[in-house]
Design an enzyme around this catalytic site. Structure first.
Site, PDB file in Angstrom:
ATOM      1  N   LYS A  47      47.805  41.858  39.954  1.00  0.00           N
ATOM      2  CA  LYS A  47      48.835  42.278  39.002  1.00  0.00           C
ATOM      3  C   LYS A  47      48.613  41.701  37.607  1.00  0.00           C
ATOM      4  O   LYS A  47      49.424  41.887  36.712  1.00  0.00           O
ATOM      5  CB  LYS A  47      50.215  41.856  39.512  1.00  0.00           C
ATOM      6  CG  LYS A  47      50.583  42.498  40.835  1.00  0.00           C
ATOM      7  CD  LYS A  47      51.945  42.041  41.316  1.00  0.00           C
ATOM      8  CE  LYS A  47      52.290  42.712  42.633  1.00  0.00           C
ATOM      9  NZ  LYS A  47      53.613  42.309  43.125  1.00  0.00           N
ATOM     10  N   TYR A  96      36.593  34.507  35.908  1.00  0.00           N
ATOM     11  CA  TYR A  96      36.555  33.542  34.810  1.00  0.00           C
ATOM     12  C   TYR A  96      35.522  33.941  33.757  1.00  0.00           C
ATOM     13  O   TYR A  96      35.780  33.852  32.554  1.00  0.00           O
ATOM     14  CB  TYR A  96      36.265  32.143  35.325  1.00  0.00           C
ATOM     15  CG  TYR A  96      37.326  31.572  36.233  1.00  0.00           C
ATOM     16  CD1 TYR A  96      38.681  31.827  36.022  1.00  0.00           C
ATOM     17  CD2 TYR A  96      36.985  30.768  37.312  1.00  0.00           C
ATOM     18  CE1 TYR A  96      39.652  31.303  36.852  1.00  0.00           C
ATOM     19  CE2 TYR A  96      37.958  30.231  38.146  1.00  0.00           C
ATOM     20  CZ  TYR A  96      39.291  30.506  37.915  1.00  0.00           C
ATOM     21  OH  TYR A  96      40.248  29.984  38.729  1.00  0.00           O
TER      22      TYR A  96
END
Length: 164
Positions: free
Chosen positions: A99, A136
């Site tokens: 989300k 990342y």
């Protein structure tokens, strides 16, 4: 990936049970639950004593449910001669993934690092967690290939401290 709004705010003492529950979920995910010796009282003291040793942000849904946390503290760079922001743990409940909550938490931490004039924002990632590494790197992080974490803990720490 759909992005949902998340209310990100500093943790309060009332958030400790939710944070601690997610810490244990994280330990299970990392297959390290046998290493957890912390408890809610210890976490509360670390976050909210007279001189806190760490801070936490939590993310809650529009319904007020805490579904993610980030626990961090300041470190120091001798090369930059500036404090840094070190992210110890970031966790999003498994049912809430996809989300955009992890990204929102990292952005909030980066903003905090900039506001506090930190020279860098850093964290560690397990080498087997390919999804996290990809995530990342996609956000602009560099995974430092030449650095390894050194750690002394438990009996080894006591033995090291006893050396003359």
């Amino acid at each position: 990936m759909s992005t949902s709004e998340l209310n990100i705010r500093p943790a309060t003492p009332a958030d400790v049970p939710a944070i601690f529950s997610m810490i244990f979920e994280l330990a299970v995910f990392e297959k390290l639950e046998h290493m957890v010796v912390a408890n809610e009282a210890m976490l509360h003291d670390s976050l909210f004593c007279d001189k806190p040793v760490c801070e936490a942000l939590v993310g809650e849904t529009s319904g007020g449910e805490v579904v993610t946390f980030a626990l961090f503290f300041h470190n120091f760079s001798t090369f930059l001669c500036k404090k840094g922001l070190y992210l110890e743990d970031l966790y999003v409940q498994q049912s809430q993934r996809g989300k955009g909550y992890g990204k929102q938490m990292l952005v909030a931490l980066a903003q905090l690092a900039v506001e506090r004039d930190c020279g860098r924002f850093e964290w560690s990632v397990l080498d087997w967690n390919a999804n996290a590494i990809k995530f990342y790197e996609g956000m602009g992080a560099t995974v430092m290939p030449d650095w390894r974490i050194c750690r002394v803990t438990g009996d080894a720490l006591a033995q090291l401290s006893a050396q003359a």
